[in-house]
Design a protein around this motif. Sequence first.
Motif, PDB file in Angstrom:
ATOM      1  N   PRO A 299       0.811  -1.221   0.000  1.00  0.00           N
ATOM      2  CA  PRO A 299       0.000   0.000   0.000  1.00  0.00           C
ATOM      3  C   PRO A 299       0.844   1.270   0.000  1.00  0.00           C
ATOM      4  O   PRO A 299       0.515   2.235  -0.696  1.00  0.00           O
ATOM      5  N   ALA A 300       1.935   1.285   0.763  1.00  0.00           N
ATOM      6  CA  ALA A 300       2.773   2.479   0.826  1.00  0.00           C
ATOM      7  C   ALA A 300       3.480   2.739  -0.499  1.00  0.00           C
ATOM      8  O   ALA A 300       3.558   3.885  -0.967  1.00  0.00           O
ATOM      9  N   MET A 301       3.986   1.693  -1.133  1.00  0.00           N
ATOM     10  CA  MET A 301       4.677   1.887  -2.408  1.00  0.00           C
ATOM     11  C   MET A 301       3.698   2.311  -3.508  1.00  0.00           C
ATOM     12  O   MET A 301       4.036   3.132  -4.371  1.00  0.00           O
ATOM     13  N   ALA A 302       2.484   1.760  -3.482  1.00  0.00           N
ATOM     14  CA  ALA A 302       1.476   2.200  -4.453  1.00  0.00           C
ATOM     15  C   ALA A 302       1.104   3.654  -4.217  1.00  0.00           C
ATOM     16  O   ALA A 302       0.901   4.418  -5.176  1.00  0.00           O
ATOM     17  N   GLU A 303       1.024   4.044  -2.959  1.00  0.00           N
ATOM     18  CA  GLU A 303       0.733   5.451  -2.646  1.00  0.00           C
ATOM     19  C   GLU A 303       1.864   6.344  -3.136  1.00  0.00           C
ATOM     20  O   GLU A 303       1.626   7.466  -3.622  1.00  0.00           O
ATOM     21  N   ALA A 304       3.111   5.872  -3.035  1.00  0.00           N
ATOM     22  CA  ALA A 304       4.245   6.653  -3.536  1.00  0.00           C
ATOM     23  C   ALA A 304       4.126   6.873  -5.035  1.00  0.00           C
ATOM     24  O   ALA A 304       4.443   7.956  -5.546  1.00  0.00           O
ATOM     25  N   ILE A 305       3.667   5.859  -5.767  1.00  0.00           N
ATOM     26  CA  ILE A 305       3.438   6.028  -7.206  1.00  0.00           C
ATOM     27  C   ILE A 305       2.388   7.107  -7.440  1.00  0.00           C
ATOM     28  O   ILE A 305       2.568   7.993  -8.294  1.00  0.00           O
ATOM     29  N   ALA A 306       1.305   7.064  -6.684  1.00  0.00           N
ATOM     30  CA  ALA A 306       0.239   8.062  -6.838  1.00  0.00           C
ATOM     31  C   ALA A 306       0.750   9.463  -6.551  1.00  0.00           C
ATOM     32  O   ALA A 306       0.430  10.413  -7.283  1.00  0.00           O
ATOM     33  N   VAL A 307       1.545   9.612  -5.501  1.00  0.00           N
ATOM     34  CA  VAL A 307       2.083  10.928  -5.133  1.00  0.00           C
ATOM     35  C   VAL A 307       2.989  11.454  -6.242  1.00  0.00           C
ATOM     36  O   VAL A 307       2.927  12.636  -6.608  1.00  0.00           O
ATOM     37  N   PHE A 308       3.819  10.578  -6.795  1.00  0.00           N
ATOM     38  CA  PHE A 308       4.700  11.020  -7.882  1.00  0.00           C
ATOM     39  C   PHE A 308       3.889  11.434  -9.103  1.00  0.00           C
ATOM     40  O   PHE A 308       4.152  12.493  -9.697  1.00  0.00           O
ATOM     41  N   LEU A 309       2.909  10.632  -9.494  1.00  0.00           N
ATOM     42  CA  LEU A 309       2.102  10.978 -10.665  1.00  0.00           C
ATOM     43  C   LEU A 309       1.407  12.324 -10.477  1.00  0.00           C
ATOM     44  O   LEU A 309       1.358  13.141 -11.398  1.00  0.00           O
ATOM     45  N   ASP A 310       0.870  12.536  -9.289  1.00  0.00           N
ATOM     46  CA  ASP A 310       0.230  13.828  -9.010  1.00  0.00           C
ATOM     47  C   ASP A 310       1.240  14.966  -9.109  1.00  0.00           C
ATOM     48  O   ASP A 310       0.930  16.043  -9.641  1.00  0.00           O
ATOM     49  N   ALA A 311       2.443  14.734  -8.587  1.00  0.00           N
ATOM     50  CA  ALA A 311       3.451  15.790  -8.546  1.00  0.00           C
ATOM     51  C   ALA A 311       3.907  16.219  -9.934  1.00  0.00           C
ATOM     52  O   ALA A 311       4.243  17.389 -10.152  1.00  0.00           O
ATOM     53  N   VAL A 312       3.935  15.279 -10.879  1.00  0.00           N
ATOM     54  CA  VAL A 312       4.372  15.633 -12.239  1.00  0.00           C
ATOM     55  C   VAL A 312       3.186  15.823 -13.182  1.00  0.00           C
ATOM     56  O   VAL A 312       3.365  15.995 -14.389  1.00  0.00           O
ATOM     57  N   GLY A 313       1.978  15.799 -12.635  1.00  0.00           N
ATOM     58  CA  GLY A 313       0.788  16.144 -13.415  1.00  0.00           C
ATOM     59  C   GLY A 313       0.263  15.069 -14.336  1.00  0.00           C
ATOM     60  O   GLY A 313      -0.291  15.380 -15.395  1.00  0.00           O
ATOM     61  N   LEU A 314       0.400  13.804 -13.935  1.00  0.00           N
ATOM     62  CA  LEU A 314      -0.087  12.697 -14.753  1.00  0.00           C
ATOM     63  C   LEU A 314      -1.341  12.097 -14.118  1.00  0.00           C
ATOM     64  O   LEU A 314      -1.273  11.458 -13.074  1.00  0.00           O
ATOM     65  N   ASP A 315      -2.478  12.283 -14.769  1.00  0.00           N
ATOM     66  CA  ASP A 315      -3.716  11.669 -14.291  1.00  0.00           C
ATOM     67  C   ASP A 315      -3.796  10.198 -14.683  1.00  0.00           C
ATOM     68  O   ASP A 315      -4.381   9.380 -13.951  1.00  0.00           O
ATOM     69  N   ARG A 316      -3.215   9.871 -15.835  1.00  0.00           N
ATOM     70  CA  ARG A 316      -3.307   8.513 -16.368  1.00  0.00           C
ATOM     71  C   ARG A 316      -2.031   8.225 -17.144  1.00  0.00           C
ATOM     72  O   ARG A 316      -1.519   9.099 -17.854  1.00  0.00           O
ATOM     73  N   THR A 317      -1.512   7.006 -17.035  1.00  0.00           N
ATOM     74  CA  THR A 317      -0.240   6.695 -17.682  1.00  0.00           C
ATOM     75  C   THR A 317      -0.126   5.203 -17.922  1.00  0.00           C
ATOM     76  O   THR A 317      -0.848   4.393 -17.318  1.00  0.00           O
ATOM     77  N   ALA A 318       0.784   4.820 -18.797  1.00  0.00           N
ATOM     78  CA  ALA A 318       1.222   3.432 -18.880  1.00  0.00           C
ATOM     79  C   ALA A 318       2.289   3.212 -17.819  1.00  0.00           C
ATOM     80  O   ALA A 318       3.085   4.114 -17.527  1.00  0.00           O
ATOM     81  N   LEU A 319       2.305   2.026 -17.231  1.00  0.00           N
ATOM     82  CA  LEU A 319       3.283   1.669 -16.214  1.00  0.00           C
ATOM     83  C   LEU A 319       4.078   0.465 -16.676  1.00  0.00           C
ATOM     84  O   LEU A 319       3.513  -0.516 -17.179  1.00  0.00           O
ATOM     85  N   VAL A 320       5.388   0.534 -16.484  1.00  0.00           N
ATOM     86  CA  VAL A 320       6.275  -0.600 -16.760  1.00  0.00           C
ATOM     87  C   VAL A 320       7.088  -0.833 -15.500  1.00  0.00           C
ATOM     88  O   VAL A 320       7.821   0.050 -15.049  1.00  0.00           O
ATOM     89  N   GLY A 321       6.959  -2.030 -14.912  1.00  0.00           N
ATOM     90  CA  GLY A 321       7.657  -2.315 -13.672  1.00  0.00           C
ATOM     91  C   GLY A 321       8.425  -3.621 -13.743  1.00  0.00           C
ATOM     92  O   GLY A 321       7.964  -4.598 -14.342  1.00  0.00           O
ATOM     93  N   HIS A 322       9.599  -3.630 -13.126  1.00  0.00           N
ATOM     94  CA  HIS A 322      10.437  -4.828 -13.085  1.00  0.00           C
ATOM     95  C   HIS A 322      10.525  -5.347 -11.661  1.00  0.00           C
ATOM     96  O   HIS A 322      10.742  -4.584 -10.724  1.00  0.00           O
ATOM     97  N   SER A 323      10.361  -6.655 -11.487  1.00  0.00           N
ATOM     98  CA  SER A 323      10.531  -7.326 -10.206  1.00  0.00           C
ATOM     99  C   SER A 323       9.671  -6.649  -9.135  1.00  0.00           C
ATOM    100  O   SER A 323       8.467  -6.516  -9.316  1.00  0.00           O
ATOM    101  N   TRP A 324      10.259  -6.203  -8.021  1.00  0.00           N
ATOM    102  CA  TRP A 324       9.457  -5.503  -7.013  1.00  0.00           C
ATOM    103  C   TRP A 324       8.743  -4.298  -7.615  1.00  0.00           C
ATOM    104  O   TRP A 324       7.602  -4.006  -7.258  1.00  0.00           O
ATOM    105  N   GLY A 325       9.409  -3.592  -8.524  1.00  0.00           N
ATOM    106  CA  GLY A 325       8.767  -2.452  -9.164  1.00  0.00           C
ATOM    107  C   GLY A 325       7.521  -2.858  -9.917  1.00  0.00           C
ATOM    108  O   GLY A 325       6.556  -2.098 -10.017  1.00  0.00           O
ATOM    109  N   GLY A 326       7.522  -4.075 -10.460  1.00  0.00           N
ATOM    110  CA  GLY A 326       6.332  -4.598 -11.100  1.00  0.00           C
ATOM    111  C   GLY A 326       5.242  -4.912 -10.092  1.00  0.00           C
ATOM    112  O   GLY A 326       4.053  -4.671 -10.349  1.00  0.00           O
TER     113      GLY A 326
END
Length: 313
Positions: free
Chosen positions: A119-146
């Motif tokens: 939950p915390a890492m997913a929230e970090a993704i949300a915070v980053f997307l908000d900070a750079v102004g992305l409402d919707r995006t494609a995501l590419v994640g490797h291993s834990w990042g996936g």
Amino acid sequence: MRFRVWFRRLALGLTAVVATVFAIALPVAYAGEPPNSDLPSRYLTRVESRYVETDLARFHYTVSGSGSPVVLIAGGGLWGYSWRDVAPALAQQHTVYAVDLPSQGYTELRSAGFAFDLPAMAEAIAVFLDAVGLDRTALVGHSWGGAWSLYFAEQHPERVERLVLLDSPGLDAEKAPITPLFQTPVVGELLNDLTTRSFYTDSIRGTFVHKDLVTDELIDEFYSPFARPANRAGFLALWRNLDYRLTDAGLDQVSAPTLVLWGGDDEWLPPSQATRLADRIPDADAVIVPGCGHTVHEDCPAAVIPRITAFLS
């Protein structure tokens, strides 16, 4: 029933013995090496490196290209350098963000109570997307990042256009063989604190089939930020807190078209997880790439990168 209890106790006992021996042997095997490294990143002099401030973290990221957004999230113990070959290929059609999440690269955590769980890492993704102004995006994640990307896609399906998972845990299934060592009290701390450059090199080399690709430059770029005390502490916390029962339970909530790519010779997670994962996600395909290891996009870029670019196009 008694046999099962006995077998479980025996397995736990053997794990404890192996962990103890490993903890004793590690400082002997790598004696004389400093645990930290302060080498500057040469890679960051060749790309557009940025920071964005939030209450959660001062996120470090790189950005390139133009077009629809794609956010790249590296695996545990790695950072945006992992995407050095992927980002330029995607940047021909997309605006590509390679972000370091908490415990990775050059991002600095601001929140003292950060949980280092899904939950915390997913929230970090949300915070980053908000900070750079992305409402919707494609995501590419490797291993834990996936795994973090997958959980984000489950919790926020409206924000994910497409999803690419590279050798990513997400099933309540087999874990990396080294997991019990990091999860064992005291042993995990010793293993984490005493991970020198040489031991780190051996670990990275184990995620490649093509060992010649694990160059001194690659290790310099990866090890220097990993050696930061805050990143090491977050790395250990993630080993202990990531609970894939959460991602497993929400797989049917992923609405984005999904590509699951896996190295056929992955020694960390069995390739069979690729098809099992894709079978559980509503709109997903699995591709197993023969002759490739866990870090599949770096180990086999010529086979993997065109598949990612084609899928995101």
